[in-house]
Design a protein around this motif. Structure first.
Motif, PDB file in Angstrom:
ATOM      1  N   PHE A  45       1.003  -1.116   0.547  1.00 13.99           N
ATOM      2  CA  PHE A  45      -0.156  -0.213   0.021  1.00 13.99           C
ATOM      3  C   PHE A  45       0.981   1.285   0.167  1.00 13.99           C
ATOM      4  CE2 PHE A  45      -3.747   2.353   0.391  1.00 13.99           C
ATOM      5  CZ  PHE A  45      -5.174   1.385  -0.224  1.00 13.99           C
ATOM      6  N   TYR A  49       0.563   5.362  -1.694  1.00 10.09           N
ATOM      7  CA  TYR A  49       1.035   6.823  -1.357  1.00 10.09           C
ATOM      8  C   TYR A  49       1.643   7.077  -1.896  1.00 10.09           C
ATOM      9  CZ  TYR A  49      -0.747   4.061   3.060  1.00 10.09           C
ATOM     10  OH  TYR A  49      -1.476   3.697   3.493  1.00 10.09           O
ATOM     11  N   TYR A 132       8.128  -5.870  13.684  1.00 11.18           N
ATOM     12  CA  TYR A 132       8.253  -4.609  15.700  1.00 11.18           C
ATOM     13  C   TYR A 132       7.215  -3.985  15.419  1.00 11.18           C
ATOM     14  CZ  TYR A 132       6.276  -0.926  11.532  1.00 11.18           C
ATOM     15  OH  TYR A 132       5.444  -0.363  11.545  1.00 11.18           O
ATOM     16  N   GLY A 157      -2.503  -7.954   3.261  1.00 15.64           N
ATOM     17  CA  GLY A 157      -0.629  -8.370   3.464  1.00 15.64           C
ATOM     18  C   GLY A 157      -0.565  -8.404   4.599  1.00 15.64           C
ATOM     19  N   VAL A 158      -0.524  -7.114   5.446  1.00 12.26           N
ATOM     20  CA  VAL A 158       0.378  -7.291   6.806  1.00 12.26           C
ATOM     21  C   VAL A 158      -0.489  -8.220   7.619  1.00 12.26           C
ATOM     22  CG1 VAL A 158       0.972  -5.458   8.506  1.00 12.26           C
ATOM     23  CG2 VAL A 158       1.784  -4.846   6.092  1.00 12.26           C
ATOM     24  N   GLY A 178     -13.888  -5.855   5.900  1.00  5.43           N
ATOM     25  CA  GLY A 178     -14.358  -4.822   5.092  1.00  5.43           C
ATOM     26  C   GLY A 178     -15.448  -5.587   4.731  1.00  5.43           C
ATOM     27  N   LYS A 182     -13.735 -11.830   4.376  1.00  3.74           N
ATOM     28  CA  LYS A 182     -12.396 -11.122   4.540  1.00  3.74           C
ATOM     29  C   LYS A 182     -12.031 -10.953   6.226  1.00  3.74           C
ATOM     30  CE  LYS A 182     -11.107  -7.404   1.229  1.00  3.74           C
ATOM     31  NZ  LYS A 182     -11.047  -6.012   1.832  1.00  3.74           N
ATOM     32  N   TYR A 197     -16.072  -4.112   9.648  1.00  5.07           N
ATOM     33  CA  TYR A 197     -16.356  -3.459  10.564  1.00  5.07           C
ATOM     34  C   TYR A 197     -17.158  -2.300   9.286  1.00  5.07           C
ATOM     35  CZ  TYR A 197     -11.550  -2.474   7.948  1.00  5.07           C
ATOM     36  OH  TYR A 197     -10.460  -2.248   7.513  1.00  5.07           O
ATOM     37  N   PHE A 243       0.016   2.843  12.443  1.00  2.00           N
ATOM     38  CA  PHE A 243       1.117   2.737  10.745  1.00  2.00           C
ATOM     39  C   PHE A 243       0.654   2.571   9.212  1.00  2.00           C
ATOM     40  CE2 PHE A 243       0.305  -1.622   9.895  1.00  2.00           C
ATOM     41  CZ  PHE A 243      -0.495  -1.964  10.883  1.00  2.00           C
ATOM     42  N   LEU A 271       8.058   1.017   9.432  1.00  2.21           N
ATOM     43  CA  LEU A 271       9.194  -0.231   9.075  1.00  2.21           C
ATOM     44  C   LEU A 271      10.969   0.639   9.424  1.00  2.21           C
ATOM     45  CD1 LEU A 271      10.117  -2.740   9.200  1.00  2.21           C
ATOM     46  CD2 LEU A 271       9.536  -2.707   6.483  1.00  2.21           C
ATOM     47  N   ARG A 320      -9.627  -2.267  -2.329  1.00  5.02           N
ATOM     48  CA  ARG A 320     -10.011  -3.719  -1.260  1.00  5.02           C
ATOM     49  C   ARG A 320     -10.625  -5.148  -1.882  1.00  5.02           C
ATOM     50  NH1 ARG A 320     -13.511   0.743   3.218  1.00  5.02           N
ATOM     51  NH2 ARG A 320     -12.851  -0.658   4.521  1.00  5.02           N
TER      52      ARG A 320
HETATM   53  N1  LIG Z   1       4.858   1.844   8.780  1.00  6.51           N
HETATM   54  C1  LIG Z   1       5.028   1.225   8.281  1.00  6.51           C
HETATM   55  O1  LIG Z   1       5.953   0.990   8.690  1.00  6.51           O
HETATM   56  C2  LIG Z   1       4.460   0.262   7.656  1.00  6.51           C
HETATM   57  C3  LIG Z   1       4.585  -0.719   6.738  1.00  6.51           C
HETATM   58  C4  LIG Z   1       3.767  -2.020   5.892  1.00  6.51           C
HETATM   59  C5  LIG Z   1       2.167  -1.193   5.203  1.00  6.51           C
HETATM   60  N2  LIG Z   1       1.609  -0.148   6.089  1.00  6.51           N
HETATM   61  C6  LIG Z   1       0.396  -0.023   6.101  1.00  6.51           C
HETATM   62  O2  LIG Z   1      -0.407  -0.860   6.465  1.00  6.51           O
HETATM   63  C7  LIG Z   1      -1.483  -1.382   5.501  1.00  6.51           C
HETATM   64  C8  LIG Z   1      -1.562  -2.331   5.232  1.00  6.51           C
HETATM   65  O3  LIG Z   1      -0.506  -2.401   3.841  1.00  6.51           O
HETATM   66  P1  LIG Z   1      -0.477  -3.928   2.858  1.00  6.51           P
HETATM   67  O4  LIG Z   1       0.153  -3.502   2.036  1.00  6.51           O
HETATM   68  O5  LIG Z   1      -0.485  -5.136   3.671  1.00  6.51           O
HETATM   69  O6  LIG Z   1      -2.066  -3.477   2.460  1.00  6.51           O
HETATM   70  P2  LIG Z   1      -3.476  -4.538   2.432  1.00  6.51           P
HETATM   71  O7  LIG Z   1      -3.513  -4.271   4.104  1.00  6.51           O
HETATM   72  O8  LIG Z   1      -3.875  -5.327   1.737  1.00  6.51           O
HETATM   73  O9  LIG Z   1      -4.521  -2.968   1.889  1.00  6.51           O
HETATM   74  C9  LIG Z   1      -4.959  -2.093   2.457  1.00  6.51           C
HETATM   75  C10 LIG Z   1      -5.949  -2.532   3.481  1.00  6.51           C
HETATM   76  O10 LIG Z   1      -6.803  -1.304   4.046  1.00  6.51           O
HETATM   77  C11 LIG Z   1      -8.465  -1.004   4.484  1.00  6.51           C
HETATM   78  N3  LIG Z   1      -8.924  -0.289   3.782  1.00  6.51           N
HETATM   79  C12 LIG Z   1      -9.849   0.504   5.057  1.00  6.51           C
HETATM   80  N4  LIG Z   1     -10.141   1.164   4.499  1.00  6.51           N
HETATM   81  C13 LIG Z   1      -9.593   1.714   2.986  1.00  6.51           C
HETATM   82  C14 LIG Z   1      -9.938   2.851   1.990  1.00  6.51           C
HETATM   83  N5  LIG Z   1     -10.944   3.512   2.135  1.00  6.51           N
HETATM   84  N6  LIG Z   1      -8.957   2.334   0.770  1.00  6.51           N
HETATM   85  C15 LIG Z   1      -8.244   0.850   0.637  1.00  6.51           C
HETATM   86  N7  LIG Z   1      -8.018   0.330   1.917  1.00  6.51           N
HETATM   87  C16 LIG Z   1      -8.563   0.997   2.668  1.00  6.51           C
HETATM   88  C17 LIG Z   1      -9.245  -2.068   2.958  1.00  6.51           C
HETATM   89  O11 LIG Z   1      -8.922  -4.275   3.674  1.00  6.51           O
HETATM   90  P3  LIG Z   1     -10.813  -3.875   4.279  1.00  6.51           P
HETATM   91  O12 LIG Z   1     -11.999  -4.345   2.978  1.00  6.51           O
HETATM   92  O13 LIG Z   1     -10.203  -5.579   5.354  1.00  6.51           O
HETATM   93  O14 LIG Z   1     -10.949  -2.444   5.300  1.00  6.51           O
HETATM   94  C18 LIG Z   1      -7.176  -3.221   2.379  1.00  6.51           C
HETATM   95  O15 LIG Z   1      -7.614  -3.872   1.711  1.00  6.51           O
HETATM   96  C19 LIG Z   1      -1.433   0.143   4.550  1.00  6.51           C
HETATM   97  O16 LIG Z   1      -2.118   1.077   5.108  1.00  6.51           O
HETATM   98  C20 LIG Z   1      -0.171   0.316   4.553  1.00  6.51           C
HETATM   99  O17 LIG Z   1       0.734   1.695   4.324  1.00  6.51           O
HETATM  100  C21 LIG Z   1       2.957   0.168   7.018  1.00  6.51           C
END
Ligand SMILES: NC(=O)c1ccc[n+]([C@@H]2O[C@H](COP(=O)([O-])OP(=O)(O)OC[C@H]3O[C@@H](n4cnc5c(N)ncnc54)[C@H](OP(=O)(O)O)[C@@H]3O)[C@@H](O)[C@H]2O)c1
Length: 330
Positions: A45, A49, A132, A157-158, A178, A182, A197, A243, A271, A320
């Motif tokens: 994701f 961004y 982490y 994924g995460v 969602g 799921k 949710y 995160f 991360l 999603r």
């Molecule tokens: N800070 C860090 O270190 C770090 C590292 C990795 C990932 N992340 C974050 O962790 C999250 C998961 O990453 P991922 O790559 O594994 O993605 P992902 O979870 O496979 O995809 C994002 C999920 O977020 C949910 N979501 C809720 N509101 C949404 C919206 N308005 N638009 C799109 N999706 C929405 C959806 O699930 P539902 O349909 O179930 O709501 C979607 O499948 C992301 O936010 C990512 O930026 C952060």
């Protein structure tokens, strides 16, 4: 001999249609670098961004932060990798959406034989994040087996990695997702409870499940849409780990709200603060490789797209439509 590669680039931020494939020349690695030929590339994701400009980068920008493949050349001073090694990484700078690239070696790890290239490409950024979050983002009162934690977007994924890893640690992970399908997926992967949710008030359900006590930690990557109610799910001195911003960034808030809701703690984690040294990267990766190799955590690759279909991959992730991990194939 000149080496060329296809690379996915954007010249300006915007929709998925801004991504295009270009052909570039790839040189030899300099000091501290390697050249890696990808066998698979991870989709995250964070790539969205960067593409949309929520996270700012100079243009033009090559996208992608995760991949796995074979080391083709090693620069001066790199001792942990050799030509022919199988390897995988989550790393800056972006640029993994390609066939072959030169990149800093620091975050590139040798991939155990038991883990496939596709699994390696799918799990490094997401799995090190789960590592982490569960191991290094802890509430002041600690986390013990049996404790409740809340994990949003748990079928992603995460999320699916975190569900399984939390179960292995003995935590009672309350998942949100969602759709009912799921939620089923999160439960099948180790979540103790799951809440849709989009159809239920998740804060009310969490208080129900925890008999009014609340959870010790909320792991929130959804951002804007879940922030307020997530604070209501925490018990006193609980930890809000923000995160991500899949629904948009969290708006500014007054810290007084944290006192009013039980002297809560808030942290915004990434991360890339955790993998700033080779040693730290390797020790986190070793922990991840161990839970995957032992079968405690399985890497669900639920979508595959050829690199040239990267626009569709982004559209499905943003809509999603995906679950678990997604890889781009080369
Ligand atoms: N800070 C860090 O270190 C770090 C590292 C990795 C990932 N992340 C974050 O962790 C999250 C998961 O990453 P991922 O790559 O594994 O993605 P992902 O979870 O496979 O995809 C994002 C999920 O977020 C949910 N979501 C809720 N509101 C949404 C919206 N308005 N638009 C799109 N999706 C929405 C959806 O699930 P539902 O349909 O179930 O709501 C979607 O499948 C992301 O936010 C990512 O930026 C952060």
């Amino acid at each position: 001999m000149s080496i060329t590669s296809r690379v996915v680039r954007i010249d300006e931020v915007g929709g998925a249609e801004h991504m295009h494939l270009v052909q570039v020349e790839v040189g030899d690695p300099g000091p501290g670098e390697v050249r890696i030929r990808h066998h698979a590339i991870g989709l995250n994701f964070i790539d969205v961004y960067q593409r949309t400009g929520l996270y700012k980068f100079p243009m033009p920008l090559s996208l992608g932060m995760e991949g796995a493949g074979v080391i083709e050349a090693v620069g001066e001073g790199v001792s942990h990798l050799h030509v022919g090694d199988r390897a995988a990484y989550a790393a800056n700078p972006p640029g993994s959406y390609c066939d072959v690239r030169v990149m800093p070696a620091m975050n590139v790890c040798r991939l155990p034989e038991a883990i496939s290239f596709e699994e390696g490409a799918a799990m490094m950024l997401k799995g090190l994040t789960a590592q982490y979050l569960l191991k290094r983002s802890r509430p002041v009162e600690g986390l013990e087996p049996g404790d409740f934690v809340l994990f949003h977007a748990a079928a992603g994924g995460v999320g699916l990695i975190a569900c399984q890893w939390a179960r292995a640690l003995g935590l009672q992970l309350i998942a949100t997702a969602g759709s009912d399908a799921k939620c089923e997926l999160a439960l099948a992967n180790g979540a103790a409870y799951a809440i849709n949710y989009n159809s239920e008030d998740f804060a009310a359900r969490v208080l129900d499940i925890t008999r009014g006590q609340g959870v010790k930690v909320v792991y929130d990557s959804v951002g804007k849409d879940t922030w307020d109610k997530s604070l209501d799910c925490l018990r006193p001195f609980g930890l809000m780990v923000s995160f991500g911003n899949a629904s948009g960034p969290v708006p500014p808030f007054a810290p007084g709200i944290l006192g009013a809701k039980g002297s809560l703690y808030v942290t915004r984690q990434t991360l890339f603060s955790h993998i700033t040294s080779r040693e730290r990267t390797q020790s986190m990766a070793d922990d991840l490789f161990a839970v995957v190799s032992s079968g405690q955590v399985k890497i669900h690759i639920d979508q595959r797209y050829p690199l040239e279909q990267v626009r569709q991959a982004h559209r499905d992730l943003e809509a999603r439509k995906t679950t678990g991990c997604t890889v781009l194939t080369v």
